[in-house]
Design a protein around this motif. Structure first.
Motif, short mmCIF file in Angstrom:
data_model
loop_
_atom_site.label_atom_id
_atom_site.label_comp_id
_atom_site.label_asym_id
_atom_site.label_seq_id
_atom_site.Cartn_x
_atom_site.Cartn_y
_atom_site.Cartn_z
N ALA A 52 -34.30 -2.76 -11.57
CA ALA A 52 -33.88 -1.14 -11.21
C ALA A 52 -35.39 -0.60 -10.81
O ALA A 52 -35.14 0.15 -9.76
N ALA A 53 -36.23 -0.80 -11.63
CA ALA A 53 -37.63 -0.25 -11.31
C ALA A 53 -38.17 -0.61 -9.90
O ALA A 53 -38.86 0.11 -9.37
N SER A 54 -37.82 -1.98 -9.61
CA SER A 54 -38.46 -2.64 -8.54
C SER A 54 -37.45 -2.31 -7.41
O SER A 54 -37.85 -2.97 -6.04
N ASP A 179 -43.13 6.62 2.17
CA ASP A 179 -44.02 5.94 1.82
C ASP A 179 -45.23 7.18 0.95
O ASP A 179 -46.04 6.85 0.10
N ALA A 180 -45.14 8.22 1.52
CA ALA A 180 -45.91 9.41 0.99
C ALA A 180 -45.37 9.62 -0.32
O ALA A 180 -46.30 10.21 -1.10
N LEU A 181 -44.40 9.49 -0.50
CA LEU A 181 -43.97 9.70 -1.99
C LEU A 181 -44.51 9.10 -3.23
O LEU A 181 -44.28 9.32 -4.34
N ARG A 182 -45.00 7.75 -2.70
CA ARG A 182 -45.99 7.22 -3.57
C ARG A 182 -47.13 7.87 -4.08
O ARG A 182 -47.59 7.61 -5.40
N PHE A 183 -47.32 8.99 -3.58
CA PHE A 183 -48.63 9.66 -4.05
C PHE A 183 -48.22 11.17 -4.16
O PHE A 183 -49.03 12.10 -4.41
N VAL A 226 -56.64 3.82 -7.52
CA VAL A 226 -56.88 3.12 -8.73
C VAL A 226 -55.55 2.52 -9.42
O VAL A 226 -54.31 2.94 -8.79
N GLY A 227 -55.79 1.51 -9.84
CA GLY A 227 -54.39 1.14 -10.65
C GLY A 227 -54.48 0.30 -11.88
O GLY A 227 -55.85 -0.05 -12.32
N ASN A 228 -53.46 -0.18 -12.53
CA ASN A 228 -53.46 -0.87 -13.90
C ASN A 228 -54.20 -2.39 -13.57
O ASN A 228 -54.61 -3.01 -14.41
N ALA A 273 -40.33 9.45 -5.90
CA ALA A 273 -41.77 9.14 -6.35
C ALA A 273 -41.67 7.96 -7.64
O ALA A 273 -42.42 6.70 -7.76
N LYS A 274 -40.71 8.20 -8.64
CA LYS A 274 -40.63 7.34 -9.81
C LYS A 274 -40.28 5.82 -9.17
O LYS A 274 -40.45 4.89 -9.90
N GLN A 275 -39.43 5.75 -8.28
CA GLN A 275 -38.87 4.69 -7.67
C GLN A 275 -39.75 3.93 -6.74
O GLN A 275 -40.00 2.47 -6.63
N VAL A 276 -40.73 4.43 -6.03
CA VAL A 276 -41.64 3.62 -5.16
C VAL A 276 -43.45 3.72 -5.62
O VAL A 276 -43.90 3.04 -5.08
N GLY A 277 -43.40 4.62 -6.65
CA GLY A 277 -44.94 4.91 -6.98
C GLY A 277 -45.19 4.34 -8.27
O GLY A 277 -46.26 4.66 -8.76
N GLY A 278 -44.46 3.61 -9.09
CA GLY A 278 -44.74 3.05 -10.36
C GLY A 278 -45.72 1.75 -10.13
O GLY A 278 -46.11 1.21 -9.18
#
Length: 303
Positions: A52-54, A179-183, A226-228, A273-278
């Motif tokens: 679901a997250a992906s 795509d902008a919603l990733r940010f 940045v990222g994990n 944003a939660k769907q595409v930006g995690g």
């Protein structure tokens, strides 16, 4: 399109699978993962939280449930170090492939999993296709980011064409594309351009501007993400550059056509944003680039 009338057994079996995974547009709480669907989104039911997250929903052709791979778990810190260095080397080559290597100005770092107050960095005066020593400008920025954000394991900086062009406007992105919603509420603008970063104090200011976000637009300069994982951070950089490109095109089209751009409303933006930006989505989105560069180079950089 499958008819609901008479048909062969294969069609009926396929229809049965489809009816078992009916969708609905009504917002609901996903019981096992506590993930809510966007108010206007359609979501397949009975998916596990990882899928679901992906956004990986449904069944494989043979009826098996889809299982999307995720960042591996490591048996030893040394195994993780090798993985991080290999994916860092891949990110260098992917950035070069995309034209982000502008002389000595662009850099990627990844935290060492054993010596966690150390990080790996690309070399001074070498292209992204090589891997040796570092440059002070990169150290001034990356060291302060890694210190300020212990959960951040990787940072990417590039002077990409569209990123540079948009940075000259000194503004944040409009939420006008998925795509902008990733940010969404996860990027900022650093406005204090002072030439080449050679002072760790400026590195501190950039880290402060970044805050808890995943990206910062460096005015008159370029982009930083940045990222994990290095995979996540690298994908955010490529996505941010493309999003800057889209923003420039939309702004120009708006002026030339007289049509007003449409901003995505806050409620939809927050859910999407939660769907595409995690972090998981950022890591996953990088994997096709990784596979492609391994194929192009026959994996020569992995040893």
């Amino acid at each position: 399109m499958i008819s609901t009338g008479s048909g062969n057994p294969g069609q009926l079996r396929q229809l049965k699978i489809i009816t078992q995974t009916l969708v609905r547009t009504k917002a609901y709480q996903y019981r096992s993962s506590q993930i809510q669907s966007a108010p206007a989104a359609t979501v397949l039911l009975k998916e596990d939280s990882t899928n679901a997250a992906s956004g990986a929903l449904g069944l494989a052709k043979d009826g098996r449930k889809l299982k999307i791979h995720s960042c591996p778990q490591f048996k030893t810190p040394l195994e993780e170090r090798i993985y991080r260095k290999q994916h860092l080397a891949a990110a260098f080559r992917i950035f070069a492939d995309k034209g982000y290597d502008k002389g000595i100005a662009d850099h990627i770092s990844v935290r060492d999993p054993i010596l966690t107050d150390h990080f790996w960095l690309n070399p001074l005066s070498c292209t992204f296709f090589t891997d040796q020593a570092y440059q002070w400008s990169a150290f001034a920025i990356h060291s302060e980011i890694h210190k300020a954000r212990p959960e951040v394991n990787a940072a990417c900086h590039a002077h990409s064409v569209h990123g540079k062009a948009f940075s000259a406007l000194g503004r944040e992105l409009d939420m006008i594309t998925q795509d902008a919603l990733r940010f969404y509420k996860s990027h900022a603008v650093y406005t204090e351009f002072e030439g080449v970063v050679l002072d760790r104090e400026e590195g501190l200011r950039i880290a402060k501007a970044l805050g808890n976000g995943k990206a910062v637009i460096l005015q008159n300069h370029g982009l930083l993400t940045v990222g994990n994982t290095v995979d996540e951070a690298a994908f955010w950089l490529t996505s941010l550059d493309k999003t800057c490109h889209a923003q420039l095109l939309v702004d120009a089209a708006e002026l030339g056509s007289g049509h007003k751009k449409k901003i995505i409303n806050q409620e939809e933006a927050e859910f999407t944003a939660k769907q595409v930006g995690g972090p998981e989505k950022g890591w996953l989105a990088f994997q096709p680039y990784y596979d492609e560069i391994v194929a192009k180079t026959n994996g020569g950089f992995l040893s």
